[in-house]
Design a protein around this motif. Structure first.
Motif, short mmCIF file in Angstrom:
data_model
loop_
_atom_site.label_atom_id
_atom_site.label_comp_id
_atom_site.label_asym_id
_atom_site.label_seq_id
_atom_site.Cartn_x
_atom_site.Cartn_y
_atom_site.Cartn_z
N VAL A 35 -21.59 14.91 2.44
CA VAL A 35 -20.17 15.03 2.00
C VAL A 35 -19.25 14.79 3.02
CG1 VAL A 35 -18.72 16.53 0.68
CG2 VAL A 35 -21.22 16.78 0.26
N ARG A 36 -17.97 14.18 2.58
CA ARG A 36 -17.11 14.00 3.66
C ARG A 36 -15.60 14.66 2.98
NH1 ARG A 36 -19.08 9.09 3.48
NH2 ARG A 36 -20.26 8.39 5.13
N LEU A 37 -15.36 15.70 3.81
CA LEU A 37 -13.93 16.48 3.73
C LEU A 37 -12.70 15.99 4.61
CD1 LEU A 37 -15.52 19.93 2.76
CD2 LEU A 37 -15.13 18.03 1.30
N SER A 38 -11.45 15.94 4.08
CA SER A 38 -10.29 15.47 4.85
C SER A 38 -9.24 16.34 4.47
CB SER A 38 -10.11 14.04 4.53
OG SER A 38 -11.31 13.20 4.98
N TYR A 39 -8.40 16.21 5.42
CA TYR A 39 -6.90 16.69 5.28
C TYR A 39 -6.02 15.80 5.89
CZ TYR A 39 -7.08 19.16 9.57
OH TYR A 39 -7.21 19.59 11.10
N THR A 40 -4.79 15.92 5.87
CA THR A 40 -3.75 15.08 6.48
C THR A 40 -2.85 16.05 7.27
OG1 THR A 40 -1.97 15.20 4.77
CG2 THR A 40 -3.63 13.27 4.69
N GLN A 41 -2.22 15.41 8.31
CA GLN A 41 -1.39 16.18 9.35
C GLN A 41 -0.16 15.14 9.84
OE1 GLN A 41 -3.82 17.62 12.91
NE2 GLN A 41 -1.97 18.59 13.95
N GLY A 42 0.74 15.78 9.79
CA GLY A 42 2.07 15.16 10.39
C GLY A 42 2.25 15.37 11.83
N GLU A 43 3.04 14.24 12.18
CA GLU A 43 3.26 14.04 13.93
C GLU A 43 3.75 15.39 14.53
OE1 GLU A 43 5.45 11.03 16.61
OE2 GLU A 43 6.09 11.32 14.83
N PHE A 44 4.57 16.22 14.07
CA PHE A 44 4.86 17.31 14.65
C PHE A 44 4.08 18.55 14.00
CE2 PHE A 44 8.47 14.39 15.46
CZ PHE A 44 8.07 14.50 16.86
N GLU A 45 3.39 18.52 12.96
CA GLU A 45 2.72 19.74 12.25
C GLU A 45 1.69 20.39 13.29
OE1 GLU A 45 1.81 19.80 7.69
OE2 GLU A 45 1.18 18.22 8.71
N SER A 46 1.56 21.74 13.32
CA SER A 46 0.77 22.48 13.62
C SER A 46 -0.34 23.29 12.53
CB SER A 46 1.18 23.82 14.66
OG SER A 46 0.30 24.42 15.14
N VAL A 47 -1.43 22.63 12.58
CA VAL A 47 -2.31 22.81 11.20
C VAL A 47 -3.26 23.88 11.64
CG1 VAL A 47 -3.77 21.79 9.66
CG2 VAL A 47 -1.78 20.53 10.29
N THR A 48 -3.60 25.01 10.63
CA THR A 48 -4.53 25.81 10.62
C THR A 48 -5.43 25.39 9.64
OG1 THR A 48 -3.45 27.71 11.78
CG2 THR A 48 -5.32 28.20 10.38
N VAL A 49 -6.74 25.22 9.69
CA VAL A 49 -7.44 24.65 8.44
C VAL A 49 -8.39 25.90 7.95
CG1 VAL A 49 -9.28 22.97 7.73
CG2 VAL A 49 -7.65 22.62 9.58
N ASN A 50 -8.42 25.92 6.58
CA ASN A 50 -9.35 27.06 6.14
C ASN A 50 -10.86 26.57 6.12
OD1 ASN A 50 -10.49 28.89 4.29
ND2 ASN A 50 -8.95 28.96 2.81
N GLU A 51 -11.57 27.03 7.13
CA GLU A 51 -12.97 26.42 7.38
C GLU A 51 -13.89 27.16 6.21
OE1 GLU A 51 -14.13 24.01 9.28
OE2 GLU A 51 -12.26 23.90 10.39
N SER A 52 -13.55 28.07 5.77
CA SER A 52 -14.34 28.65 4.63
C SER A 52 -14.35 28.14 3.28
CB SER A 52 -14.28 30.20 4.37
OG SER A 52 -13.01 30.63 4.05
N GLN A 53 -13.17 27.61 2.97
CA GLN A 53 -12.84 26.97 1.79
C GLN A 53 -13.66 25.60 1.71
OE1 GLN A 53 -10.44 23.88 1.97
NE2 GLN A 53 -11.12 23.50 -0.20
#
Length: 140
Positions: A35-53
């Protein structure tokens, strides 16, 4: 000099905004149990990903294929979707692969599958018929 300092501070403040992202299913293979899961991130975005989700989503997707669970392969891949104005990337897609666990069922779709018997089909020549150009069949 003050204008440069002010501009740098504005970029640092606007670029430091942290956002939380959820994973979304973007692909996979039932037969390979991936299974492949993805999200997008902008150039100046600092992202925290919900790993349990993400693991919950991958586990549910694997369950529809008849597997019992899922685990992450390891790293992530980053793909640039849009180039920025100064040669950098303005928008990234980050993808993570998950391996389904257990014995998968290639026919499982989350619904009950029943065996269906389909009668053998015969062609006009097998039935002793001859094709005529007018679109009708004539028994030989």
């Amino acid at each position: 000099m003050n204008k440069i300092w002010l501009a740098a501070c504005l970029v640092a403040i606007s670029g430091g905004c942290a956002t939380t992202k959820d994973w979304a299913a973007t692909g996979g293979s039932r037969s390979d149990g991936v299974v492949r899961l993805s999200y997008t991130q902008g150039e100046f975005e600092s992202v925290t990903v919900n790993e349990s989700q993400g693991i919950d989503l991958a586990t549910r997707r694997c369950a529809t294929w008849g597997y019992t669970g899922a685990e992450a392969f390891g790293g992530v891949t980053k793909q640039c979707n849009q180039m920025g104005g100064f040669g950098g990337c303005a928008n990234w897609t980050i993808t993570k692969e998950f391996q389904c666990l257990g014995e998968g069922n290639a026919q499982s779709t989350g619904a009950r599958v029943e065996n269906i018997t389909v009668p053998a089909q015969t062609t006009p020549s097998q039935q002793g018929m001859q094709w005529k150009p007018k679109g009708s069949f004539k028994k030989e």
